[in-house]
Scaffold this active site. Sequence first.
Site, mmCIF file in Angstrom:
data_model
loop_
_atom_site.group_PDB
_atom_site.id
_atom_site.type_symbol
_atom_site.label_atom_id
_atom_site.label_comp_id
_atom_site.label_asym_id
_atom_site.label_seq_id
_atom_site.Cartn_x
_atom_site.Cartn_y
_atom_site.Cartn_z
ATOM 1 N N TYR A 147 -0.696 -0.993 10.515
ATOM 2 C CA TYR A 147 -1.044 -1.079 9.233
ATOM 3 C C TYR A 147 0.008 -0.784 8.405
ATOM 4 O O TYR A 147 0.519 -1.761 7.328
ATOM 5 C CB TYR A 147 -2.493 -0.395 8.738
ATOM 6 C CG TYR A 147 -2.764 -0.819 7.076
ATOM 7 C CD1 TYR A 147 -3.212 -2.337 6.770
ATOM 8 C CD2 TYR A 147 -2.529 0.227 6.303
ATOM 9 C CE1 TYR A 147 -3.522 -2.335 5.368
ATOM 10 C CE2 TYR A 147 -2.839 0.125 4.906
ATOM 11 C CZ TYR A 147 -3.116 -1.192 4.431
ATOM 12 O OH TYR A 147 -3.436 -1.320 3.182
ATOM 13 N N SER A 185 0.793 -1.082 0.087
ATOM 14 C CA SER A 185 -0.253 0.050 -0.019
ATOM 15 C C SER A 185 0.759 1.295 -0.145
ATOM 16 O O SER A 185 2.117 1.298 0.295
ATOM 17 C CB SER A 185 -0.856 0.011 1.399
ATOM 18 O OG SER A 185 -1.627 1.241 1.355
HETATM 19 N N1 LIG Z 1 -8.852 -0.720 -1.015
HETATM 20 C C1 LIG Z 1 -7.596 0.109 -0.919
HETATM 21 O O1 LIG Z 1 -8.038 1.523 -0.978
HETATM 22 C C2 LIG Z 1 -6.503 -0.524 -0.705
HETATM 23 C C3 LIG Z 1 -5.496 0.421 -0.684
HETATM 24 C C4 LIG Z 1 -4.284 -0.014 -0.330
HETATM 25 C C5 LIG Z 1 -3.821 -1.623 -0.252
HETATM 26 N N2 LIG Z 1 -4.920 -2.225 -0.144
HETATM 27 C C6 LIG Z 1 -4.894 -3.584 0.169
HETATM 28 O O2 LIG Z 1 -5.262 -4.450 -0.900
HETATM 29 C C7 LIG Z 1 -5.829 -5.848 -0.451
HETATM 30 C C8 LIG Z 1 -7.267 -5.875 -0.518
HETATM 31 O O3 LIG Z 1 -8.013 -4.783 -0.067
HETATM 32 P P1 LIG Z 1 -9.649 -4.672 -0.265
HETATM 33 O O4 LIG Z 1 -9.758 -3.320 -0.204
HETATM 34 O O5 LIG Z 1 -9.939 -5.245 -1.430
HETATM 35 O O6 LIG Z 1 -10.116 -5.206 0.907
HETATM 36 P P2 LIG Z 1 -11.538 -6.061 1.257
HETATM 37 O O7 LIG Z 1 -11.758 -6.254 2.723
HETATM 38 O O8 LIG Z 1 -12.450 -5.696 0.454
HETATM 39 O O9 LIG Z 1 -11.026 -7.609 0.588
HETATM 40 C C9 LIG Z 1 -10.065 -8.326 1.418
HETATM 41 C C10 LIG Z 1 -10.372 -9.751 1.350
HETATM 42 O O10 LIG Z 1 -9.500 -10.557 1.963
HETATM 43 C C11 LIG Z 1 -10.084 -11.493 2.887
HETATM 44 N N3 LIG Z 1 -9.531 -12.065 4.134
HETATM 45 C C12 LIG Z 1 -9.568 -11.687 5.144
HETATM 46 N N4 LIG Z 1 -8.549 -12.012 6.197
HETATM 47 C C13 LIG Z 1 -8.383 -13.161 5.496
HETATM 48 C C14 LIG Z 1 -7.525 -14.410 5.708
HETATM 49 N N5 LIG Z 1 -7.162 -14.621 7.047
HETATM 50 N N6 LIG Z 1 -7.341 -15.463 5.006
HETATM 51 C C15 LIG Z 1 -7.828 -15.244 3.549
HETATM 52 N N7 LIG Z 1 -8.621 -13.972 3.348
HETATM 53 C C16 LIG Z 1 -8.878 -13.157 4.106
HETATM 54 C C17 LIG Z 1 -11.512 -11.110 3.079
HETATM 55 O O11 LIG Z 1 -12.466 -11.808 3.567
HETATM 56 C C18 LIG Z 1 -11.758 -10.177 1.847
HETATM 57 O O12 LIG Z 1 -12.654 -10.831 0.755
HETATM 58 C C19 LIG Z 1 -5.577 -5.551 1.193
HETATM 59 O O13 LIG Z 1 -4.231 -6.233 1.259
HETATM 60 C C20 LIG Z 1 -5.399 -4.058 1.390
HETATM 61 O O14 LIG Z 1 -4.472 -3.867 2.297
HETATM 62 C C21 LIG Z 1 -6.263 -1.619 -0.509
#
Ligand SMILES: NC(=O)c1ccc[n+]([C@@H]2O[C@H](COP(=O)([O-])OP(=O)(O)OC[C@H]3O[C@@H](n4cnc5c(N)ncnc54)[C@H](O)[C@@H]3O)[C@@H](O)[C@H]2O)c1
Length: 267
Positions: free
Chosen positions: A156, A140
């Site tokens: 985080y 991120s």
């Molecule tokens: N959305 C953003 O703006 C953003 C920005 C930077 C980084 N990220 C990163 O992108 C990735 C996805 O984020 P997102 O926004 O799609 O989140 P989200 O919560 O929509 O999706 C995350 C998924 O991970 C799954 N998950 C959680 N714990 C788990 C586990 N123990 N084992 C397997 N699966 C598990 C959840 O069930 C969910 O389906 C993350 O690593 C997040 O840190 C997101």
Amino acid sequence: MTLEGRVAVVTGAMQGIGAGISRVLARNGATVVLTDVSPRVEEMARAITAEGHRAEHAVMDVTKPEQVVEVMSEIEGRHGRVDILVNNAGIYPRRRLVEMDEEFLHRMFEINVFGMFRCAKAVLPGMTERGYGKIVNMSSVTGPLVGAPSGGQTAYGSTKAAVVGFTKALALETAQSGINVNCILPGYIHSPSAYGLRGSTGDSDAEEKMREFGYKIPVGRQGTPEDVGNLVLFLASDESSYLTGSEIVIDGGNILQEEYLGPYKPR
Ligand SMILES: NC(=O)c1ccc[n+]([C@@H]2O[C@H](COP(=O)([O-])OP(=O)(O)OC[C@H]3O[C@@H](n4cnc5c(N)ncnc54)[C@H](O)[C@@H]3O)[C@@H](O)[C@H]2O)c1
């Protein structure tokens, strides 16, 4: 760019970015195994299959080492290999350091960091034997590059900075084996888990609040999961063979702003 004949595993693929990545990889010819801690991942795999692409699913909690080994071996047994691993599963609850207990901190690292170690370790022997592999890790901008003004992101941010270090060290360790390891640093990406963090108070106003939030970003919108998927597509393709250990920001220009000059509403 085609992934025809390739087998990809995506973690955290039930919704959000992981689902978008899975859709893009499948649309470009890969057989994608969507994995998630939630059994609802099956619905997303079915939706991709209904579009006419190859998608399967498996319940896999990245905090459970035995389950990770079992699921990855099962996939390798069925398809003969895993060519692409996308370590996407991650959580981002906010808590200030003084309010944080050990359990919170450990859970954050268990999922966001140790989960990647486990999944990569499970697929690396096969990739090394075949002399081919693509590993993409989700970091991120928060942590390695910036922090949220509202705070609460020491845990985080630390996990996501750790992902960059993990990526670089593993890239070096595997560079002679035909394996590329890179990481992605997204800025603000539209996903259901982000609604509450970006001004929404419930489902009814979510889309409007997400759109308004996007006007703070130079390109005038938040990214979509498919935007991130398109970058993963490149990193998972043969065209990126000279790229390893890289950290790529995808954020609509957001961290470029020394001074906020918005709102950047589309004209
Ligand atoms: N959305 C953003 O703006 C953003 C920005 C930077 C980084 N990220 C990163 O992108 C990735 C996805 O984020 P997102 O926004 O799609 O989140 P989200 O919560 O929509 O999706 C995350 C998924 O991970 C799954 N998950 C959680 N714990 C788990 C586990 N123990 N084992 C397997 N699966 C598990 C959840 O069930 C969910 O389906 C993350 O690593 C997040 O840190 C997101």
